[in-house]
Design an enzyme around this catalytic site. Structure first.
Site, PDB file in Angstrom:
ATOM      1  N   ILE A  57       0.870  -1.171   0.000  1.00  0.00           N
ATOM      2  CA  ILE A  57       0.000   0.000   0.000  1.00  0.00           C
ATOM      3  C   ILE A  57       0.908   1.222   0.000  1.00  0.00           C
ATOM      4  O   ILE A  57       2.042   1.169   0.490  1.00  0.00           O
ATOM      5  CB  ILE A  57      -0.998   0.029   1.187  1.00  0.00           C
ATOM      6  N   ASP A  58       0.406   2.309  -0.551  1.00  0.00           N
ATOM      7  CA  ASP A  58       1.233   3.503  -0.713  1.00  0.00           C
ATOM      8  C   ASP A  58       1.745   4.023   0.625  1.00  0.00           C
ATOM      9  O   ASP A  58       1.091   3.865   1.662  1.00  0.00           O
ATOM     10  CB  ASP A  58       0.429   4.614  -1.397  1.00  0.00           C
ATOM     11  N   ARG A  59       2.870   4.688   0.569  1.00  0.00           N
ATOM     12  CA  ARG A  59       3.483   5.235   1.780  1.00  0.00           C
ATOM     13  C   ARG A  59       2.533   6.139   2.577  1.00  0.00           C
ATOM     14  O   ARG A  59       2.435   5.998   3.798  1.00  0.00           O
ATOM     15  CB  ARG A  59       4.756   6.002   1.392  1.00  0.00           C
ATOM     16  N   THR A  61      -0.659   6.061   2.659  1.00  0.00           N
ATOM     17  CA  THR A  61      -1.895   5.355   2.975  1.00  0.00           C
ATOM     18  C   THR A  61      -1.703   4.529   4.248  1.00  0.00           C
ATOM     19  O   THR A  61      -0.688   3.866   4.414  1.00  0.00           O
ATOM     20  CB  THR A  61      -2.301   4.421   1.821  1.00  0.00           C
ATOM     21  N   ARG A 160      -6.422   6.878  -6.008  1.00  0.00           N
ATOM     22  CA  ARG A 160      -6.120   8.312  -6.016  1.00  0.00           C
ATOM     23  C   ARG A 160      -6.248   8.902  -7.419  1.00  0.00           C
ATOM     24  O   ARG A 160      -6.798  10.001  -7.606  1.00  0.00           O
ATOM     25  CB  ARG A 160      -4.714   8.530  -5.461  1.00  0.00           C
TER      26      ARG A 160
END
Length: 237
Positions: A57-59, A61, A160
């Protein structure tokens, strides 16, 4: 002192944490600095055992991040993540009032540039609000929606980018979001985080055959913002 990670699921084969925003899953060529917090290393140090991340998962997030404890369990579950046998549901606060339910089908370029790939995101609106403050010069009030999101595909920054395509930008997204909204939330509410949270993860356990549902509570800053703008928290089901 390194932070302790919140463990939200654990058995003999897998372990899941509620990843804080700002923590990378593992080291990448984009972030090699020594002081970078890496979820995989933090968890290994915390439990004294080797673990392997099963997905990313994105940093910025927060939310559910699952690891395998051994090569057998990892090899059984990891190939299922790109399929519909593993479902990941997110919560996000976005600009504007969205319809009750919808699907965004919009191709996205691979790794933010290059060839286009099919991408599908489904969403459900859980709550809406209108606050008596102007976040832009166009309107005297501002509207927001709390949505549950299911990405059917797994493209980079998919949620996003799809929300940006629909002009329902994720609040606090400094890469694909709306700078006016981000500035408004920073100045009005002191928000410096992105309001996108990996809320639930569902899969059939490849060894026990049980249905597993892992849920990560929203971080405090997300809950605080929902209270500030009078949005109700969702139920777990």
């Amino acid at each position: 002192m390194k932070p302790l990670l919140e463990i939200i699921f654990e058995d003999e084969y897998f372990i899941a944490i509620n990843k804080p925003a700002g923590v990378l899953v593992h080291r990448t060529h984009l972030a090699k600095e020594e002081e970078t917090l890496l979820a995989v290393q933090l968890l290994r140090d915390q439990i004294g055992q080797h673990v392997s991340p099963l997905h990313r998962i994105d940093r910025p997030t927060s939310g559910v991040l699952l690891f395998g404890k051994n090569s057998e369990s990892t090899s059984l579950l990891q190939p299922l993540f790109p399929t519909k046998q593993v479902k990941k549901f997110y919560l996000s606060l976005v600009r504007g009032h969205m319809e009750d339910h919808g699907i965004i089908n919009h191709p996205l370029s691979k790794k933010l540039h290059g060839e286009l790939q099919e991408a599908t995101t489904e969403f459900w609106t859980l709550s809406q609000t209108e606050i008596p403050f102007a976040s832009s010069a166009r309107y005297p009030s501002s509207r927001y929606s709390l949505i549950k999101v299911y990405p059917h595909t797994g493209r980079m920054h998919q949620i996003r980018r799809h929300m940006a395509h629909a002009r329902h930008y994720v609040i606090g997204d400094n890469t694909h979001g709306d700078n006016k909204q981000n500035t408004f939330f920073r100045n009005k509410f002191g928000l410096y985080n992105m309001l996108l949270h990996a809320w639930q993860l569902e899969f059939i356990h490849p060894i026990t055959n049980q249905k597993i549902t892992i849920e990560a509570e929203l971080p405090d800053y997300f809950i605080k913002i929902l209270g500030e703008i009078s949005i109700c928290l969702p139920n777990s089901n």
